[in-house]
Design an enzyme around this catalytic site. Structure first.
Site, short mmCIF file in Angstrom:
data_model
loop_
_atom_site.label_atom_id
_atom_site.label_comp_id
_atom_site.label_asym_id
_atom_site.label_seq_id
_atom_site.Cartn_x
_atom_site.Cartn_y
_atom_site.Cartn_z
N CYS A 1 0.83 -1.15 0.28
CA CYS A 1 -0.23 -0.07 -0.11
C CYS A 1 0.80 1.78 0.17
CB CYS A 1 -0.93 -0.21 1.39
SG CYS A 1 -2.89 -0.64 0.75
N1 LIG Z 1 -3.42 -5.27 1.38
C1 LIG Z 1 -3.31 -3.68 1.67
O1 LIG Z 1 -2.85 -3.94 2.75
C2 LIG Z 1 -4.54 -3.07 1.54
C3 LIG Z 1 -5.15 -2.00 2.48
C4 LIG Z 1 -6.10 -0.97 1.83
C5 LIG Z 1 -6.97 -0.50 1.24
N2 LIG Z 1 -6.72 -2.00 -0.16
C6 LIG Z 1 -7.12 -2.31 -1.13
O2 LIG Z 1 -7.68 -3.14 -1.24
C7 LIG Z 1 -8.29 -3.76 -2.54
C8 LIG Z 1 -7.58 -5.37 -2.89
O3 LIG Z 1 -6.39 -5.55 -2.54
P1 LIG Z 1 -5.95 -6.68 -1.65
O4 LIG Z 1 -4.76 -6.85 -1.47
O5 LIG Z 1 -7.09 -7.46 -0.44
O6 LIG Z 1 -5.90 -7.10 -3.47
P2 LIG Z 1 -5.96 -9.24 -3.72
O7 LIG Z 1 -4.52 -8.70 -5.30
O8 LIG Z 1 -4.90 -9.66 -2.86
O9 LIG Z 1 -6.81 -9.40 -4.22
C9 LIG Z 1 -7.90 -9.45 -4.92
C10 LIG Z 1 -8.70 -10.44 -4.85
O10 LIG Z 1 -9.63 -8.96 -6.05
C11 LIG Z 1 -9.77 -11.05 -7.60
N3 LIG Z 1 -10.62 -10.36 -8.45
C12 LIG Z 1 -10.10 -9.77 -9.72
N4 LIG Z 1 -10.67 -9.82 -10.57
C13 LIG Z 1 -12.21 -9.93 -10.30
C14 LIG Z 1 -13.36 -10.04 -10.61
N5 LIG Z 1 -13.67 -9.56 -11.65
N6 LIG Z 1 -14.56 -10.98 -9.63
C15 LIG Z 1 -14.25 -10.94 -8.56
N7 LIG Z 1 -13.00 -11.49 -7.96
C16 LIG Z 1 -11.55 -10.43 -8.80
C17 LIG Z 1 -8.85 -11.71 -7.19
O11 LIG Z 1 -9.14 -13.13 -7.48
C18 LIG Z 1 -8.15 -11.88 -5.95
O12 LIG Z 1 -8.61 -13.00 -5.49
C19 LIG Z 1 -6.82 -2.52 -3.24
O13 LIG Z 1 -7.09 -2.18 -4.39
C20 LIG Z 1 -6.09 -2.52 -3.10
O14 LIG Z 1 -5.10 -1.37 -3.26
C21 LIG Z 1 -5.32 -3.29 -0.16
#
Ligand SMILES: NC(=O)c1ccc[n+]([C@@H]2O[C@H](COP(=O)([O-])OP(=O)(O)OC[C@H]3O[C@@H](n4cnc5c(N)ncnc54)[C@H](O)[C@@H]3O)[C@@H](O)[C@H]2O)c1
Length: 446
Positions: free
Chosen positions: A272
Site C-alpha cells: 500500500c
Molecule cells: N493490501 C493492503 O494492505 C490494502 C490496504 C488497504 C486497501 N487496499 C486496497 O484493497 C484492494 C484489494 O487489495 P488486496 O490486497 O486484497 O488485493 P488482492 O490482490 O490480494 O486480492 C484481489 C482479489 O480480487 C479477485 N478478483 C480480481 N478480479 C475479480 C473479478 N472480476 N471478480 C471477482 N474477483 C476478482 C482476485 O482473484 C483476488 O482474489 C486494492 O485496491 C488495494 O489497494 C489494500
C-alpha cells in the site's frame, strides 16, 4: 436492515472482510474468479495466513459465509455488494481500474437481466479520485440499462487496515469513510459499518469524490509521519546517548502528533504505502499541484534503505570473523507472507552484491522470498538456526519469536545483532553479543 450481502474479491483484504461480515451476523456471499479461494472458503479453510483468518473461516466458511465464482448470484441473492478487487499500479503510478470495471461489468450484466428494484454497490478498492463518477457509474448505467439512484446506487467506502492486522482493523477501526451517491445509500452503508464494528469508529459521510481523496491522503500522510520518525532516528544515531524512542514516545503523547506509526527504524513497504505515495504524486501532477512533502517522504524512504545497508556493511567491515549474515524477518512487517517492497528484501538485494553468505528466517514469507531470490539465500525455519550460523544478524520485524530467540540465545562465539526496531532487551544478551540498535547514539548501544 441489511441481513445478506455479497463481497466481490476474496483477496488479502476481501476475504478477511467477508469473514468479519459473517462473524458480525451478515449472511455473506463471497465472489472471486479464483477457484482455489472459492473452494477453500466453502470448506472453511484459510488459503493463506493472516491472524485470526483460519479461526473465522473454520467457524463460518461454507455456512454463513459461502463463496462462488458466479457474479450473478451476488445480484440474485443479495441487495448490497462490496467490491474489493485489486487495483494494481500503472507505470505512471496511478491505480488501474481494470479489475474493478471487470467485476462491475459482470454485476451490471446480472442486474440488467434481473427484475429487482434496486442494488447498492459499495466500492472499497483504492482508486484514483474521480474514478467512481467518471468511470464506474457510467459503466454501471450503460451495462445495466438503469439510472443512478433509481435502479441502483453507489457508495465508496475505502479500507484503512494493515496487513498482519486486517481482521482487527476491520472489526475495530478508528474511522469509517463513506462516499454516497444518495443519502439513503450512505445511511445504509453507515448502518452496515455500525453492525460490522465491535467499537464505535468515527463515521464520516461525504461525496464520493471526497471519500476517494480521503483514502489516498490518509496513507500519504502516514508516510510523512513514518519518514519524519526515520529522520529523527538517523539524527539520534549520530548523537552520543541519544535514543529515538525517548524522543518519539515523549512527543507522540501530544495528541497533535500521536504515537502510532511514529517509531523510527526501517522504510515503509508492503502493497500500500509505496504505491499510494506514487498515486498521490501522480494525482497532484495531473492537477498541476506541487506534492513536495510526499515526494520528500518517498526520497527519505529510499534513503532509509540505503542507510540500513550502510550500517550493516560497516558492521561487516568491523567484524573480524566470518561474513555470514543472518536476516530475521523477510516480510515487510510481522505476521504476513507479503514481501513486496520489504526493507529486508531490499537489504538482501544490496548485500548480495558484496559476495556475502546470507541465511534468512521467516517461515511465513520464505516461499515468496525463494521465488524471488532463488538459491542465493539459505532459508532456515528456526530463528535459532539463523543465529547459530551467522556472524551478524539483522532483526527486521517485531516478531515475538525473533525477540525470544535472540534474547534466549546462548552465544558461544562473537555475534552482532542489528535490531531495527529496538525490540530486543539488550540486558538479556550474553557478553559475546554486540548489540546495535538502529536509532540510538553510539554510546547508548550495548
Ligand atoms: N493490501 C493492503 O494492505 C490494502 C490496504 C488497504 C486497501 N487496499 C486496497 O484493497 C484492494 C484489494 O487489495 P488486496 O490486497 O486484497 O488485493 P488482492 O490482490 O490480494 O486480492 C484481489 C482479489 O480480487 C479477485 N478478483 C480480481 N478480479 C475479480 C473479478 N472480476 N471478480 C471477482 N474477483 C476478482 C482476485 O482473484 C483476488 O482474489 C486494492 O485496491 C488495494 O489497494 C489494500
Amino acid at each position: 436492515m441489511t441481513e445478506r450481502l455479497s463481497l466481490v474479491g476474496l483477496g488479502k483484504l476481501g476475504l478477511c472482510l467477508a469473514t468479519c461480515f459473517a462473524k458480525r451476523g451478515f449472511k455473506t456471499l463471497g465472489v472471486d474468479i479464483e477457484e482455489r479461494v472459492v473452494d477453500h472458503v466453502n470448506r472453511g479453510l484459510a488459503p493463506w495466513y493472516e491472524p485470526g483468518l483460519a479461526e473465522l473461516l473454520a467457524q463460518h466458511g461454507g455456512k454463513t459465509l459461502r463463496a462462488t465464482r458466479d457474479h450473478k448470484q451476488a445480484i440474485e441473492q443479495t441487495d448490497v455488494t462490496w467490491v474489493l478487487v485489486a487495483t494494481p499500479s500503472n507505470p505512471d503510478g496511478s491505480f488501474s481500474n481494470r479489475f474493478v470495471e471487470s467485476a462491475l461489468r459482470s454485476l451490471a450484466e446480472a442486474l440488467r437481466d434481473s427484475h429487482k428494484d434496486h442494488h447498492l454497490f459499495v466500492i472499497s478498492s483504492t482508486v484514483m479520485p474521480g474514478s467512481t463518477d467518471s468511470a464506474f457509474i457510467p459503466l454501471l448505467e450503460k451495462v445495466s440499462g438503469r439510472k443512478l439512484n433509481d435502479g441502483f446506487s453507489v457508495g465508496y467506502s475505502p479500507d484503512f487496515v494493515a496487513l498482519g492486522n486486517v481482521i482487527n482493523g476491520f472489526l475495530r477501526p478508528d474511522l469509517a469513510v463513506i462516499g454516497q451517491s444518495h443519502p439513503d445509500s450512505g445511511k445504509q452503508i453507515e448502518a452496515i459499518h455500525k453492525q460490522l464494528c465491535e467499537n464505535q469508529p468515527a463515521i464520516s459521510r461525504m461525496s464520493i469524490i471526497n471519500a476517494e481523496i480521503a483514502k489516498v491522503c490518509l496513507n500519504a500522510y502516514i508516510t510523512l509521519k513514518i519518514s519524519f520518525a526515520n529522520s529523527v532516528a538517523n539524527l539520534c544515531e549520530c548523537i552520543p546517548t541519544a535514543d529515538v524512542d525517548a524522543v518519539t514516545k515523549a512527543i507522540g503523547a501530544d495528541r497533535r502528533i500521536s504515537p502510532y506509526y511514529f517509531q523510527g527504524g526501517l522504510s515503509f513497504g508492503g502493497t500500500c504505502f509505496p504505491r499510494d505515495v506514487h498515486a498521490y504524486i501522480t494525482l497532484a501532477q495531473k492537477h498541476g499541484v506541487q506534492a513536495e512533502l510526499v515526494e520528500a517522504a518517498h526520497r527519505v524512504n529510499k534513503h532509509q534503505d540505503e542507510h540500513l545497508a550502510q550500517l550493516v556493511l560497516s558492521e561487516i567491515n568491523r567484524s573480524a570473523g566470518g561474513k555470514t549474515l543472518g536476516i530475521l524477518g523477510l516480510s515487510f512487517t510481522a505476521n504476513t507472507s507479503v514481501i513486496t517492497e520489504s526493507p529486508a528484501m531490499k537489504l538482501i538485494g544490496e548485500l548480495l552484491k558484496h559476495d556475502l553468505h546470507i541465511v534468512a528466517c521467516d517461515p511465513l514469507a520464505s516461499d515468496n522470498a525463494r521465488a524471488m531470490l532463488g538459491s542465493a539465500v539459505k532459508y532456515v525455519d528456526a530463528a535459532e538456526d539463523c543465529l547459530a550460523n551467522a556472524d551478524i544478524v539483522v532483526v527486521t520485524t517485531r516478531d515475538a519469536k525473533f525477540k525470544a530467540a535472540v534474547e534466549g540465545y546462548a552465544a558461544n562465539r562473537p555475534l552482532t545483532v542489528v535490531d531495527c526496531w529496538r525490540n530486543i532487551d539488550p540486558a538479556k544478551l550474553p557478553s559475546q553479543v554486540r548489540y546495535v540498535p538502529v536509532g540510538k547514539g553510539a554510546t547508548a548501544a550495548a
